[in-house]
Design an enzyme around this catalytic site. Structure first.
Site, PDB file in Angstrom:
ATOM      1  CG  ASN A 186      68.080  33.179  26.583  1.00 26.22           C
ATOM      2  OD1 ASN A 186      67.203  34.024  26.529  1.00 26.22           O
ATOM      3  ND2 ASN A 186      67.896  31.999  26.100  1.00 26.22           N
ATOM      4  CG  LEU A 191      63.709  31.994  29.355  1.00 26.25           C
ATOM      5  CD1 LEU A 191      64.004  31.957  27.957  1.00 26.25           C
ATOM      6  CD2 LEU A 191      64.273  33.279  29.924  1.00 26.25           C
ATOM      7  CB  ILE A 233      69.808  25.596  32.744  1.00 32.28           C
ATOM      8  CG1 ILE A 233      68.713  25.213  33.801  1.00 32.28           C
ATOM      9  CG2 ILE A 233      71.098  25.432  33.379  1.00 32.28           C
ATOM     10  CD1 ILE A 233      68.441  23.955  34.006  1.00 32.28           C
ATOM     11  CE1 TYR A 257      64.654  16.947  30.493  1.00 39.85           C
ATOM     12  CE2 TYR A 257      66.831  18.155  29.957  1.00 39.85           C
ATOM     13  CZ  TYR A 257      65.649  17.742  30.754  1.00 39.85           C
ATOM     14  OH  TYR A 257      65.512  18.599  31.996  1.00 39.85           O
ATOM     15  CE  LYS A 297      64.064  23.782  23.718  1.00 41.64           C
ATOM     16  NZ  LYS A 297      63.009  24.257  22.868  1.00 41.64           N
TER      17      LYS A 297
HETATM   18  N1  LIG Z   1      65.101  19.144  36.148  1.00 43.93           N
HETATM   19  C1  LIG Z   1      63.986  18.992  35.615  1.00 43.93           C
HETATM   20  O1  LIG Z   1      62.910  18.379  36.091  1.00 43.93           O
HETATM   21  C2  LIG Z   1      63.626  20.034  34.503  1.00 43.93           C
HETATM   22  C3  LIG Z   1      62.171  20.483  34.211  1.00 43.93           C
HETATM   23  C4  LIG Z   1      62.268  21.321  33.384  1.00 43.93           C
HETATM   24  C5  LIG Z   1      63.169  21.931  32.393  1.00 43.93           C
HETATM   25  N2  LIG Z   1      64.604  21.495  33.016  1.00 43.93           N
HETATM   26  C6  LIG Z   1      65.791  22.229  32.372  1.00 43.93           C
HETATM   27  O2  LIG Z   1      65.496  23.602  32.310  1.00 43.93           O
HETATM   28  C7  LIG Z   1      65.763  23.915  31.025  1.00 43.93           C
HETATM   29  C8  LIG Z   1      65.033  25.176  30.563  1.00 43.93           C
HETATM   30  O3  LIG Z   1      63.541  25.122  31.030  1.00 43.93           O
HETATM   31  P1  LIG Z   1      62.507  24.934  29.805  1.00 43.93           P
HETATM   32  O4  LIG Z   1      62.934  24.391  28.604  1.00 43.93           O
HETATM   33  O5  LIG Z   1      61.241  24.140  30.604  1.00 43.93           O
HETATM   34  O6  LIG Z   1      61.994  26.436  29.556  1.00 43.93           O
HETATM   35  P2  LIG Z   1      62.634  27.951  29.567  1.00 43.93           P
HETATM   36  O7  LIG Z   1      64.036  27.918  29.266  1.00 43.93           O
HETATM   37  O8  LIG Z   1      61.799  28.772  30.715  1.00 43.93           O
HETATM   38  O9  LIG Z   1      62.000  28.445  28.215  1.00 43.93           O
HETATM   39  C9  LIG Z   1      62.099  27.945  26.956  1.00 43.93           C
HETATM   40  C10 LIG Z   1      61.438  28.307  25.806  1.00 43.93           C
HETATM   41  O10 LIG Z   1      61.775  29.863  25.660  1.00 43.93           O
HETATM   42  C11 LIG Z   1      61.942  30.284  24.270  1.00 43.93           C
HETATM   43  N3  LIG Z   1      63.226  31.213  24.397  1.00 43.93           N
HETATM   44  C12 LIG Z   1      64.198  30.944  24.780  1.00 43.93           C
HETATM   45  N4  LIG Z   1      65.172  32.123  24.710  1.00 43.93           N
HETATM   46  C13 LIG Z   1      64.337  32.929  24.100  1.00 43.93           C
HETATM   47  C14 LIG Z   1      64.603  34.349  23.791  1.00 43.93           C
HETATM   48  N5  LIG Z   1      65.708  34.936  24.044  1.00 43.93           N
HETATM   49  N6  LIG Z   1      63.222  35.003  23.194  1.00 43.93           N
HETATM   50  C15 LIG Z   1      62.373  34.344  23.061  1.00 43.93           C
HETATM   51  N7  LIG Z   1      61.928  33.134  23.347  1.00 43.93           N
HETATM   52  C16 LIG Z   1      63.104  32.279  23.873  1.00 43.93           C
HETATM   53  C17 LIG Z   1      62.441  28.685  23.770  1.00 43.93           C
HETATM   54  O11 LIG Z   1      62.280  28.863  22.387  1.00 43.93           O
HETATM   55  P3  LIG Z   1      63.482  28.118  21.368  1.00 43.93           P
HETATM   56  O12 LIG Z   1      63.740  26.644  21.646  1.00 43.93           O
HETATM   57  O13 LIG Z   1      62.591  28.179  20.152  1.00 43.93           O
HETATM   58  O14 LIG Z   1      64.592  28.967  21.477  1.00 43.93           O
HETATM   59  C18 LIG Z   1      61.548  27.786  24.143  1.00 43.93           C
HETATM   60  O15 LIG Z   1      60.229  27.812  23.818  1.00 43.93           O
HETATM   61  C19 LIG Z   1      65.309  22.932  30.155  1.00 43.93           C
HETATM   62  O16 LIG Z   1      65.712  22.808  28.758  1.00 43.93           O
HETATM   63  C20 LIG Z   1      65.868  21.535  30.987  1.00 43.93           C
HETATM   64  O17 LIG Z   1      67.181  21.778  30.572  1.00 43.93           O
HETATM   65  C21 LIG Z   1      64.847  20.649  33.834  1.00 43.93           C
END
Ligand SMILES: NC(=O)c1ccc[n+]([C@@H]2O[C@H](COP(=O)([O-])OP(=O)(O)OC[C@H]3O[C@@H](n4cnc5c(N)ncnc54)[C@H](OP(=O)(O)O)[C@@H]3O)[C@@H](O)[C@H]2O)c1
Length: 268
Positions: A232, A181, A220, A40, A222
């Site tokens: 969240n 999400l 988790i 990241y 983001k």
């Molecule tokens: N191990 C792996 O290979 C892997 C792969 C993917 C992800 N991850 C981990 O999992 C975490 C979460 O997954 P992700 O980042 O892919 O996606 P996510 O958590 O499913 O979605 C994040 C998106 O949702 C928005 N959001 C968050 N809370 C919100 C709310 N209450 N209302 C409206 N919109 C909201 C965020 O916007 P804002 O940023 O503007 O708040 C961002 O655009 C990552 O950040 C990472 O730490 C790990």
């Protein structure tokens, strides 16, 4: 230290100031788990956020990941990668270190013993993997002395991962739901939106509460802004009925948002 039910995701939170501020805010709001990764490019900022928060280090569960495309996953590369990660985070040890993807030079017989060595040296408390299949999970456990602590994988209402959740429950490790999400798309899933309207909460909270209703699952999400971080976190107070849970379970559409070459599901 146990794994908190909710943690803050930080993928693509790459502006240093914003990232440090999201982490600090999350800890001050009540989060006790922060998820980052070498890949990241934000470990320094995450470390700054942890340092700036009004929470002692030993109350924060910090997880990071070593990646085949960064330092590599040979025995020595894992050790070196973790040392760099600790340096960037400004920490003496990590609560959890994951294999980010089972690709590149990942070899269970070589990679996993390096994780055992890091546990023995007191540099990490727990061992995790990400993006594995049940076969790869079994193989990793065969090559580990330490118990497998966590498997992190994409999980949300459009990708419920029943087989992997069942595996985690049977083998008593944590299933950490990433992209919980659906990368923001839960706001467009009618079943989730309807349940949210019924409870007068956000679709984001419904998706997280639905995941947390499953044994062994933690989340988790983001979030960058304080508004999203707080929204969240409030999912912890949302209790869904059996009917709500079943309504979302019955969704028969599937969508996967995170892909890369060599992912185990591409061979399946
Ligand atoms: N191990 C792996 O290979 C892997 C792969 C993917 C992800 N991850 C981990 O999992 C975490 C979460 O997954 P992700 O980042 O892919 O996606 P996510 O958590 O499913 O979605 C994040 C998106 O949702 C928005 N959001 C968050 N809370 C919100 C709310 N209450 N209302 C409206 N919109 C909201 C965020 O916007 P804002 O940023 O503007 O708040 C961002 O655009 C990552 O950040 C990472 O730490 C790990």
């Amino acid at each position: 230290m146990h794994l908190p039910e909710i943690g803050l995701g930080t993928w693509q939170n790459t502006d240093s100031e914003t990232c440090a501020e999201s982490v600090r805010t999350a800890l001050d709001v009540g989060y006790r788990h922060i998820d980052t990764a070498q890949y990241y490019g934000n470990e320094e900022a995450v470390g700054e956020g942890i340092d700036a928060a009004d929470v002692p280090r030993d109350e924060v569960f910090v997880g990071s990941k070593v990646h085949a495309d960064k330092f590599g996953l040979s025995h020595d590369q894992v050790i070196e990668g973790l040392e760099v990660t600790l340096d960037r985070l400004g920490l003496d040890s990590l609560d959890l270190l994951y294999v980010h993807w089972p690709v590149g030079n990942y070899e269970a017989a070589e990679t996993m013993p390096a994780f055992d060595e890091l546990v023995d040296r007191g540099l990490i408390d727990h061992v995790g993997v990400c993006n594995f299949s049940t076969e790869l999970l079994d193989e990793a456990m065969d090559h580990l002395d330490a118990p497998l602590f966590a498997h992190q994988v994409e999980t949300h209402p459009l990708l419920p991962q029943d087989e992997l959740v069942d595996h985690a429950q049977r083998h008593e490790y944590h299933h950490v739901a990433y992209s919980p999400l659906a990368r923001g798309d839960v706001f467009d899933i009618p079943e989730v939106v309807e349940v949210a309207e019924k409870h007068d909460v956000s679709p984001s909270q419904v998706s997280l509460a639905w995941l947390l209703s499953k044994e062994a699952v933690s989340v988790i999400p983001k979030a960058t802004s304080e508004e999203h971080v707080r929204d969240n976190f409030d999912a912890l107070d949302l209790e869904l009925s059996e009917e709500d849970i079943e309504r979302i379970r019955a969704i028969d559409r599937t969508e996967r948002y995170v892909e890369r070459d060599g992912a185990p599901w591409l061979d399946a």
